[in-house]
Design an enzyme around this catalytic site. Structure first.
Site, short mmCIF file in Angstrom:
data_model
loop_
_atom_site.label_atom_id
_atom_site.label_comp_id
_atom_site.label_asym_id
_atom_site.label_seq_id
_atom_site.Cartn_x
_atom_site.Cartn_y
_atom_site.Cartn_z
CG ASP A 17 -1.80 -1.06 1.43
OD1 ASP A 17 -2.13 -1.69 0.42
OD2 ASP A 17 -2.20 -1.33 2.59
N1 URA Z 1 -1.25 -5.92 4.00
C1 URA Z 1 -1.70 -4.66 3.98
O1 URA Z 1 -2.71 -4.35 4.63
N2 URA Z 1 -1.03 -3.76 3.27
C2 URA Z 1 0.09 -4.04 2.58
O2 URA Z 1 0.67 -3.15 1.95
C3 URA Z 1 0.55 -5.38 2.60
C4 URA Z 1 -0.14 -6.30 3.32
#
Ligand code: URA
Length: 244
Positions: free
Chosen positions: A104
């Site tokens: 993310d």
């Molecule tokens: N889980 C999440 O919530 N975000 C990420 O970037 C990777 C795994």
């Protein structure tokens, strides 16, 4: 194995569409034999000629990046935000590289970047159960009962039971009302860690991926990257062998 027209396009012979025309025109030989079949699969060892000239295949590149927060894990962004590609040196930005899976915008940590479509497909296929370990900071105290609940699996996306491979309690800071967990997943649903923590009734404050299979961030500062070593690439291939 890759499709012939894709290999030609990557070697900058022509666009993918134009490469298909070149193949259909009978101008391409693989190991000395004319191939006019679109989608013909070639491997790294095959010799490919176009109009009698041996092509130089684009080499595969493999990098381990320590992503900072505030970058999207794509090659371009419609909202004009910074992408992980902006962290690469100019010479590497010229090559068509892309991230293996995603982190993310607000997640930091280990992200592989490559132009090897075969390896990317293998590593991101859930069948291969590649472990991804995250350090998760939650601004609250998570009592043991809730951790047991998390270990057993929690429902996310309405009806999906997300079961972690491992959950470890690393720090319970009563004074600052904060908990640090290590969560290892073998799948990679969108925002999975955040949703799992939300399912318990908490919010993730900081999220960092610290391990991808056997690879860690050791020696790679935030916002920097390093090439993978040959033995590391071989190991990733070995760990994602197609299962029967
Ligand atoms: N889980 C999440 O919530 N975000 C990420 O970037 C990777 C795994």
């Amino acid at each position: 194995m890759e499709r012939l027209q894709k290999v030609l396009a990557h070697a900058n012979i022509a666009s993918r569409r134009k490469s298909e025309t070149i193949i259909l025109e009978g101008r391409v030989k693989v190991n000395g034999v004319v191939v006019t079949e679109l989608g013909f699969q070639v491997s790294a060892n095959d010799e490919i000629e176009v109009d009698g000239n041996l092509i130089e295949k684009a080499e595969h590149l493999y990098f381990l990046l320590n992503k900072p927060t505030g970058y999207v894990s794509t090659t371009s962004d419609e909202k004009n935000r910074k992408t992980v590609m902006d962290l690469l040196d100019i010479e590497h930005r010229k090559v068509r590289l892309y991230p293996v899976g995603r982190l993310d915008f607000d997640t930091a940590g280990l992200l592989l970047i490559t132009n090897d479509g075969d390896l990317t497909k293998r590593l991101t296929h859930p069948q291969h159960e590649i472990e991804k370990e995250y350090l998760v900071r939650v601004d609250n105290i998570i009592i043991r009962k809730k951790i047991v609940e998390l270990r057993k699996g929690v429902i996310i996306d309405k009806n999906y039971k997300a079961v972690p491979k491992e959950v470890r309690l690393l720090e319970l800071d009563k004074k600052n009302q904060s908990t640090l967990l290590s969560i290892t997943l073998i799948e990679g649903k969108n925002k999975q860690v955040r949703k799992m923590i939300q399912a318990l009734g908490f919010e993730v404050k900081n999220l960092t991926r610290v391990r991808y299979d056997f690879l860690t961030l050791e020696g790679v500062g935030r916002g920097t990257y390093r090439p993978l070593k040959i033995h590391e690439i071989k190991q990733l291939y070995a760990h994602s062998l197609p299962k029967k």
